[in-house]
Design a protein around this motif. Structure first.
Motif, PDB file in Angstrom:
ATOM      1  N   TYR A   1      28.895  30.992 -23.957  1.00 18.97           N
ATOM      2  CA  TYR A   1      28.692  30.936 -25.416  1.00 18.97           C
ATOM      3  C   TYR A   1      28.572  32.305 -26.081  1.00 18.97           C
ATOM      4  CZ  TYR A   1      26.642  30.173 -29.989  1.00 18.97           C
ATOM      5  OH  TYR A   1      26.411  30.211 -31.335  1.00 18.97           O
ATOM      6  N   LEU A   2      27.732  33.180 -25.561  1.00 21.16           N
ATOM      7  CA  LEU A   2      27.456  34.423 -26.258  1.00 21.16           C
ATOM      8  C   LEU A   2      28.660  35.366 -26.293  1.00 21.16           C
ATOM      9  CD1 LEU A   2      23.791  35.205 -25.122  1.00 21.16           C
ATOM     10  CD2 LEU A   2      24.582  34.289 -27.315  1.00 21.16           C
ATOM     11  N   ALA A   3      29.446  35.408 -25.222  1.00 23.55           N
ATOM     12  CA  ALA A   3      30.637  36.258 -25.233  1.00 23.55           C
ATOM     13  C   ALA A   3      31.644  35.782 -26.282  1.00 23.55           C
ATOM     14  CB  ALA A   3      31.273  36.323 -23.845  1.00 23.55           C
ATOM     15  N   PRO A   4      31.968  34.472 -26.350  1.00 25.35           N
ATOM     16  CA  PRO A   4      32.826  34.007 -27.452  1.00 25.35           C
ATOM     17  C   PRO A   4      32.205  34.249 -28.822  1.00 25.35           C
ATOM     18  CG  PRO A   4      32.758  32.375 -25.703  1.00 25.35           C
ATOM     19  CD  PRO A   4      31.717  33.404 -25.369  1.00 25.35           C
ATOM     20  N   TYR A   5      30.869  34.118 -28.899  1.00 19.57           N
ATOM     21  CA  TYR A   5      30.169  34.341 -30.173  1.00 19.57           C
ATOM     22  C   TYR A   5      30.348  35.784 -30.649  1.00 19.57           C
ATOM     23  CZ  TYR A   5      26.173  35.246 -33.227  1.00 19.57           C
ATOM     24  OH  TYR A   5      25.367  35.648 -34.269  1.00 19.57           O
ATOM     25  N   ILE A   6      30.305  36.741 -29.722  1.00 18.23           N
ATOM     26  CA  ILE A   6      30.547  38.148 -30.087  1.00 18.23           C
ATOM     27  C   ILE A   6      31.962  38.314 -30.627  1.00 18.23           C
ATOM     28  CG2 ILE A   6      30.802  40.481 -29.150  1.00 18.23           C
ATOM     29  CD1 ILE A   6      28.484  39.791 -27.222  1.00 18.23           C
ATOM     30  N   TRP A   7      32.930  37.611 -30.016  1.00 21.27           N
ATOM     31  CA  TRP A   7      34.302  37.659 -30.518  1.00 21.27           C
ATOM     32  C   TRP A   7      34.391  37.087 -31.935  1.00 21.27           C
ATOM     33  CZ3 TRP A   7      38.373  40.324 -29.292  1.00 21.27           C
ATOM     34  CH2 TRP A   7      38.577  40.767 -27.996  1.00 21.27           C
ATOM     35  N   VAL A   8      33.629  36.035 -32.219  1.00 23.70           N
ATOM     36  CA  VAL A   8      33.637  35.457 -33.571  1.00 23.70           C
ATOM     37  C   VAL A   8      33.205  36.504 -34.590  1.00 23.70           C
ATOM     38  CG1 VAL A   8      32.605  33.733 -35.105  1.00 23.70           C
ATOM     39  CG2 VAL A   8      33.243  33.098 -32.782  1.00 23.70           C
TER      40      VAL A   8
ATOM     41  N   LEU B   1      39.108  36.314 -20.582  1.00 21.87           N
ATOM     42  CA  LEU B   1      40.194  35.631 -21.292  1.00 21.87           C
ATOM     43  C   LEU B   1      39.685  34.356 -21.940  1.00 21.87           C
ATOM     44  CD1 LEU B   1      43.239  35.735 -21.902  1.00 21.87           C
ATOM     45  CD2 LEU B   1      43.615  34.400 -19.814  1.00 21.87           C
ATOM     46  N   TYR B   2      38.809  33.646 -21.233  1.00 20.81           N
ATOM     47  CA  TYR B   2      38.182  32.458 -21.822  1.00 20.81           C
ATOM     48  C   TYR B   2      37.412  32.816 -23.087  1.00 20.81           C
ATOM     49  CZ  TYR B   2      34.149  29.471 -22.704  1.00 20.81           C
ATOM     50  OH  TYR B   2      33.171  28.735 -23.330  1.00 20.81           O
ATOM     51  N   ALA B   3      36.621  33.887 -23.016  1.00 16.79           N
ATOM     52  CA  ALA B   3      35.813  34.300 -24.168  1.00 16.79           C
ATOM     53  C   ALA B   3      36.703  34.637 -25.364  1.00 16.79           C
ATOM     54  CB  ALA B   3      34.941  35.497 -23.803  1.00 16.79           C
ATOM     55  N   PHE B   4      37.814  35.312 -25.092  1.00 15.30           N
ATOM     56  CA  PHE B   4      38.751  35.651 -26.167  1.00 15.30           C
ATOM     57  C   PHE B   4      39.312  34.389 -26.811  1.00 15.30           C
ATOM     58  CE2 PHE B   4      43.139  36.247 -27.558  1.00 15.30           C
ATOM     59  CZ  PHE B   4      43.011  37.309 -28.448  1.00 15.30           C
ATOM     60  N   GLY B   5      39.803  33.456 -25.991  1.00 20.66           N
ATOM     61  CA  GLY B   5      40.393  32.230 -26.530  1.00 20.66           C
ATOM     62  C   GLY B   5      39.387  31.352 -27.241  1.00 20.66           C
ATOM     63  N   ALA B   6      38.234  31.135 -26.589  1.00 28.80           N
ATOM     64  CA  ALA B   6      37.201  30.302 -27.208  1.00 28.80           C
ATOM     65  C   ALA B   6      36.679  30.942 -28.484  1.00 28.80           C
ATOM     66  CB  ALA B   6      36.060  30.069 -26.217  1.00 28.80           C
ATOM     67  N   GLY B   7      36.531  32.273 -28.468  1.00 29.25           N
ATOM     68  CA  GLY B   7      36.051  32.973 -29.656  1.00 29.25           C
ATOM     69  C   GLY B   7      37.012  32.855 -30.817  1.00 29.25           C
ATOM     70  N   LEU B   8      38.309  32.850 -30.526  1.00 27.00           N
ATOM     71  CA  LEU B   8      39.306  32.712 -31.588  1.00 27.00           C
ATOM     72  C   LEU B   8      39.218  31.326 -32.224  1.00 27.00           C
ATOM     73  CD1 LEU B   8      41.453  34.684 -32.683  1.00 27.00           C
ATOM     74  CD2 LEU B   8      43.128  33.545 -31.214  1.00 27.00           C
ATOM     75  N   VAL B   9      39.068  30.287 -31.394  1.00 28.22           N
ATOM     76  CA  VAL B   9      38.957  28.920 -31.919  1.00 28.22           C
ATOM     77  C   VAL B   9      37.623  28.723 -32.630  1.00 28.22           C
ATOM     78  CG1 VAL B   9      38.994  26.472 -31.330  1.00 28.22           C
ATOM     79  CG2 VAL B   9      40.493  28.058 -30.120  1.00 28.22           C
ATOM     80  N   MET B  10      36.554  29.318 -32.097  1.00 29.76           N
ATOM     81  CA  MET B  10      35.258  29.234 -32.777  1.00 29.76           C
ATOM     82  C   MET B  10      35.309  29.913 -34.136  1.00 29.76           C
ATOM     83  SD  MET B  10      32.797  29.876 -29.449  1.00 29.76           S
ATOM     84  CE  MET B  10      31.341  30.338 -30.389  1.00 29.76           C
TER      85      MET B  10
END
Length: 444
Positions: free
Chosen positions: A283-290, A92-101
């Protein structure tokens, strides 16, 4: 897409009319309020700071919650559930952080359009830092993206999401005795033949679109995947001598590559120091979401069975600019998530038509400009608001948009049965400016 069986046994489709724009650049720009053209480095910079604050808050919240996932704090029936809950939390963190990134990515993209501030130096400095921090070669992509804006929807000049033609896919040549060029009438024999050649099952379509979302962005940068087909195979954004760039761009491409090299070195150093698991989680999990959001948003902005593509004989800049859709990102999950998606990504999906009419308008004024532009387009019988952007829409569009014909100045996507959902209409051939609009909520 409503189909019927005609008396001659052919399958016929009721096509949605699309009003081919006949508006000038001056007409489009004249309706935009004057304040929308103002660019402020301070105001734009505040959004950058806000995005970093949001990422920090999301991280702190996840880290705080993680401290409670222990046997001492909560009792779970199985010890394995603690790992499962922790995995769900950080996902869930990765999803949220990735959306903001992704929102930071959008601001860097605005820098490339010189929409961040009045200063070219500030625009390029901020854009280089932000895009490099997300693994993007700033100037390289800025240059090709500008070409995309100049030729959006042009079959031989646009830079990305260029439709494959019948001949590109090696399909049988169009037989006028069995199907028409417009894609409104096809024999069952041809439908079967085309389906056997390019049709896909739901599982194949879902897996292929998922791979596209995950790998589409790096493959485009490295190999020009889904890019302009007239470029040599393997054309890369990282090669200064690539055909996409002019000789005077050489230094800018090198600077872009240096930014990505520094980024990769920082990621590698962090992995060496803190371990792959922590770097991937933070970092990398949110980056994949970006990367995922980037492809989903841009694909759905420019791809739909209800959008035309133009060859040179029919292309104009206003027509190209209006060959895109506004979509509510995450709107398929409800109005609240639609609001979250729009806020986190600074409305890049919701105000994209305006962005193509004038790319120097900053995102915080794009809303006012969008509402004014929609009013003018509505008067011309043009509505360019599509279905909400999400996985279900990605899947639908991916299945419906298979190829376009090799002939015709104005072409629409056909599906795997050779049927097109849309036909062009013109204001000077009897169609009323006020009576024809594109309703992209009609399922194809």
């Amino acid at each position: 897409m409503k189909t019927t069986v005609a008396a001659n046994g052919r399958i016929e489709v009721e096509q949605t009319p699309f009003m081919i724009p006949d508006l000038s650049v001056k007409e489009l720009l004249s309706v935009i309020p004057a304040h929308c053209y103002k660019r402020s480095a301070i105001y734009s910079g505040a959004y950058v700071v806000w995005d970093f604050i949001l990422i920090a808050v999301i991280y702190k919240a996840a880290n705080f919650a993680d401290g409670f996932i222990t046997p001492e704090q909560i009792s779970l029936p199985s010890p394995y559930l603690y790992s499962a809950v922790r995995f769900a939390l950080w996902s869930l963190y990765a999803f949220g952080a990735g959306l903001v990134m992704t929102g930071l990515w959008v601001i860097a993209h605005e820098c490339g359009h010189q929409a961040f501030s009045e200063s070219k130096f500030i625009n390029n400095a901020v854009g280089w830092i932000l895009h490099s921090g997300l693994g993007v070669p700033y100037h390289s992509w800025r240059i090709t993206h500008a070409k995309h804006h100049a030729s959006t929807g042009h079959l031989t000049q646009d830079q990305v999401f260029v439709p494959k033609t019948r001949s590109d896919l090696g399909l049988p040549a169009l037989d006028a005795n069995k199907e028409n060029l417009e894609g409104s009438s096809v024999t069952q024999e041809v439908m079967k033949e085309l389906w056997e050649a390019i049709g896909d099952t739901p599982i194949v379509a879902a897996s292929t679109s998922a791979a596209y979302l995950l790998l589409g962005w790096p493959l485009y940068l490295f190999t020009n995947a889904s890019g302009q087909k007239r470029y040599p195979e393997g054309t890369s954004h990282f090669k200064p001598s690539a055909v996409m760039f002019a000789p005077h761009h050489y230094g800018q491409i090198i600077l872009s590559d240096v930014g990505v090299i520094i980024w990769a070195a920082c990621v590698g150093t962090a992995i060496y120091k803190f371990g792959f698991a922590d770097v991937f989680r933070l970092y990398l999990a949110p980056y994949i979401w970006v990367n995922h959001w980037l492809i989903l948003i841009t694909f759905l902005q420019h791809t739909d069975p209800l959008l035309p593509h133009y060859r040179a004989g029919a292309f104009t800049f206003p027509r190209g600019a209006l060959t895109t859709l506004d979509r509510r990102l995450l709107g398929d999950l409800g109005s609240f998530m639609g609001w979250v998606g729009a806020c986190a990504t600074h409305g890049i999906s919701e105000t994209h038509v305006l962005h193509h009419v004038n790319s120097k308008i900053p995102h915080y004024y794009a809303w006012d400009a969008t509402y004014a532009l929609r009013t003018r387009l509505g008067q011309a019988g043009i509505k360019l608001q599509g279905n909400p952007g999400g996985w279900s829409e990605m899947y639908r569009v991916f299945r419906q948009c298979k190829f376009v014909e090799d002939e015709g100045d104005i072409v629409f996507y056909k599906n795997a049965h050779g049927l097109a959902a849309t036909r062009p209409v013109f204001s000077d051939n009897g169609a009323s400016d006020s009576g024809v609009e594109v309703d992209t909520k009609k399922k194809a």
